[in-house]
Design an enzyme around this catalytic site. Sequence first.
Site, PDB file in Angstrom:
ATOM      1  CB  THR A 123      -8.425 -34.360  53.839  1.00 44.60           C
ATOM      2  OG1 THR A 123      -8.240 -35.973  54.090  1.00 44.60           O
ATOM      3  CG2 THR A 123      -7.298 -33.473  54.573  1.00 44.60           C
ATOM      4  CG  ASP A 177       1.917 -38.521  54.239  1.00 46.62           C
ATOM      5  OD1 ASP A 177       0.917 -38.772  55.348  1.00 46.62           O
ATOM      6  OD2 ASP A 177       2.387 -39.686  53.561  1.00 46.62           O
TER       7      ASP A 177
END
Length: 278
Positions: free
Chosen positions: A198, A231
């Site tokens: 990411t 998450d």
Amino acid sequence: MPQTMGPLCVVGSINVDVTASVERLPAPGETVLGGSLRRDAGGKGANQAAAAARLGARVRMVGAVGDDTDGRAMVQNLREVGVDAGGIWLGEHPTGTALITVDDAGENSIVVCAGANADVTIDGVVFAPEEAVLAQLEIPRETVAALAAAVPGFLAVNAAPAQTLPDALVSRADLVIVNETEYAALPELAAARRVAVTFGSAGAALFERGVEVARAAAPRVQAVSSVGAGDAFCAAITLALHAGWDAETALRAACAVGADAVTHLGAQPPLRELAAYV
């Protein structure tokens, strides 16, 4: 069309998040005034389990909390969002705690006190061949490493906080998930089967044996807090790839889930069914 999601077992941490919201993050040695304080459910494992349940998956969790008020509240919170908490036990230490500072731009800094998370093991846990297993590194590394031999099905590891990973775990994992800083700190991931990296507001990329195979941009949103974004992304990309979605669709959906997460306060934001993000 994307295929139906399979069941997921999350092996990981459960924390209470104590969050101070301030105009800007303090520099080393500096005190910043004017913050507001809140307590929320957290822990990377619990956050990912809650996100997966809200995305529409059947989820169970393996972890540990303290025999205290916080521990009982964290277990009840997971049950309320639809997570099977039968694999969570009372550890010898107090419930884990994360101390979080969030600024007006949504950036954050976090200190984690492991507490009962240091007691997590997979002794006696049986994993079904059809269920995906997702773990993080806020529990003992030995416990995560043991998953390489114990999991018969799809295994995903969120290598955060960054720690050197055993070769057996790197070669066994079907998916490793990291941010760009963690990826740079873990050169062994160049040999991993599949790695999702990411890049914050710049989106994410998927690598296979070190070669980029897909990339997706993150939708532009008004960020409130980035605490739950990583998450939520981990839960989404694990569910999508385990379900057999193609790499580009899975990555695009996971980026959209992460972008949705930053528009909410707290580490366990409300989310829609995963297919709604495609």
